[in-house]
Structure formats: C-alpha cells, structure tokens
Design a protein around this motif. Structure first.
Motif, PDB file in Angstrom:
ATOM      1  N   GLU A   9       0.854  -1.173   0.000  1.00  0.00           N
ATOM      2  CA  GLU A   9       0.000   0.000   0.000  1.00  0.00           C
ATOM      3  C   GLU A   9       0.895   1.230   0.000  1.00  0.00           C
ATOM      4  O   GLU A   9       1.833   1.325   0.768  1.00  0.00           O
ATOM      5  N   ALA A  10       0.619   2.173  -0.905  1.00  0.00           N
ATOM      6  CA  ALA A  10       1.345   3.439  -0.963  1.00  0.00           C
ATOM      7  C   ALA A  10       0.333   4.560  -0.851  1.00  0.00           C
ATOM      8  O   ALA A  10      -0.581   4.648  -1.669  1.00  0.00           O
ATOM      9  N   LEU A  11       0.469   5.414   0.168  1.00  0.00           N
ATOM     10  CA  LEU A  11      -0.441   6.540   0.377  1.00  0.00           C
ATOM     11  C   LEU A  11      -1.897   6.092   0.342  1.00  0.00           C
ATOM     12  O   LEU A  11      -2.730   6.661  -0.345  1.00  0.00           O
ATOM     13  N   SER A  12      -2.221   5.028   1.071  1.00  0.00           N
ATOM     14  CA  SER A  12      -3.571   4.457   1.154  1.00  0.00           C
ATOM     15  C   SER A  12      -4.048   3.851  -0.153  1.00  0.00           C
ATOM     16  O   SER A  12      -5.225   3.618  -0.336  1.00  0.00           O
ATOM     17  N   PHE A  13      -3.152   3.606  -1.087  1.00  0.00           N
ATOM     18  CA  PHE A  13      -3.505   2.986  -2.360  1.00  0.00           C
ATOM     19  C   PHE A  13      -3.011   1.542  -2.364  1.00  0.00           C
ATOM     20  O   PHE A  13      -1.808   1.295  -2.437  1.00  0.00           O
ATOM     21  N   PRO A  14      -3.927   0.558  -2.262  1.00  0.00           N
ATOM     22  CA  PRO A  14      -3.506  -0.849  -2.227  1.00  0.00           C
ATOM     23  C   PRO A  14      -3.220  -1.396  -3.626  1.00  0.00           C
ATOM     24  O   PRO A  14      -3.996  -1.199  -4.549  1.00  0.00           O
TER      25      PRO A  14
END
Length: 138
Positions: A9-14
């Motif tokens: 997950e990057a910046l709440s992006f799974p």
C-alpha cells in the motif's frame, strides 16, 4: 520459475506486484520501502505483473499488456509511473503537491516547487534548527 506476489500500500492505495523474477521483486521492494507498507488485508485496486521471458520482460496492469523491456533497469521506473498514475485516479479528490514541509504547534509551512529548487534543503535546515524553545513558526 514460480510466480511470487507481494501486496503493498502506498499513500492508502492498495496494489499488488507479481513476478517470476526474484531479483526484480527484491529490488522493487527495497527501492520503495519508504513509500509502501504491507497491505493488511485490503484487496488490491491494481495488479501489476512483471513476467520475465527468455529475451524480455513483459509488464501487465490488471491483466492488460502495458510494456515490454529487454533489460531489468527500466522496469522499476515504469511500474512506479503506472502506480503514480493510478494513485492520482484513486485519490482524485486530493491535490498532490511536489513539496516539503514542517509542522509545529498545529501550524504548517509547506514549500512547493519543481525539483532541484531547494525544498528539501530548506526543510532539513528548518528541522536541524528546530529547538523546542527556538520560536520559529510561532
């Protein structure tokens, strides 16, 4: 060679990355360790597949062919660019800024600008001069 998948997950992006190239996966995770955290059970929004064939690497996004490369080195950048593009779509209600910033006592100083203009240098300088009683940003 078997397929290995890592979910991050990057910046709440799974997202998930699958590959049959252990070296790519190891280096991709190392290069992005500051940006990503384990997925913790959320379903990935996008799946990237980086498959190594005899003469090239093939990159797919959600099963759709995106790019082919003869060497490993451009893969990292291309997957990160795809991830960035999907992140912007996923967080379309947010404003992304290329910036540095510091916060003290619920006051924020955001330094916005293009690369190489000194945002990080100034941010680090402000942080190194910070002292609980120094008074900056009061």
């Amino acid at each position: 060679m078997s397929i290995i998948t890592v979910r991050l997950e990057a910046l709440s992006f799974p997202f998930a990355v699958s590959t049959n190239d252990k070296k790519f996966l190891s280096e991709f995770v190392k290069l992005n360790s500051a940006l990503t955290v384990p997925l913790n059970g959320k379903p990935p929004v996008v799946q990237y597949d980086v498959i190594r064939h005899n003469k090239y690497f093939c990159i797919k996004e959600n099963g759709k062919f995106r790019q082919r490369y003869a060497h490993r080195w451009p893969l990292y950048l291309f997957v990160m660019m795809c991830l960035r593009d999907n992140l912007y779509v996923f967080h379309k209600d947010y404003l992304f800024l290329h910036s540095g910033g510091v916060v003290k006592n619920n006051n924020a100083l955001i330094l916005v600008g293009p690369s190489g203009r000194g945002k990080s240098t100034l941010t680090l300088s402000l942080l190194s001069q910070y002292h609980p009683h120094s008074g900056w940003l009061d």
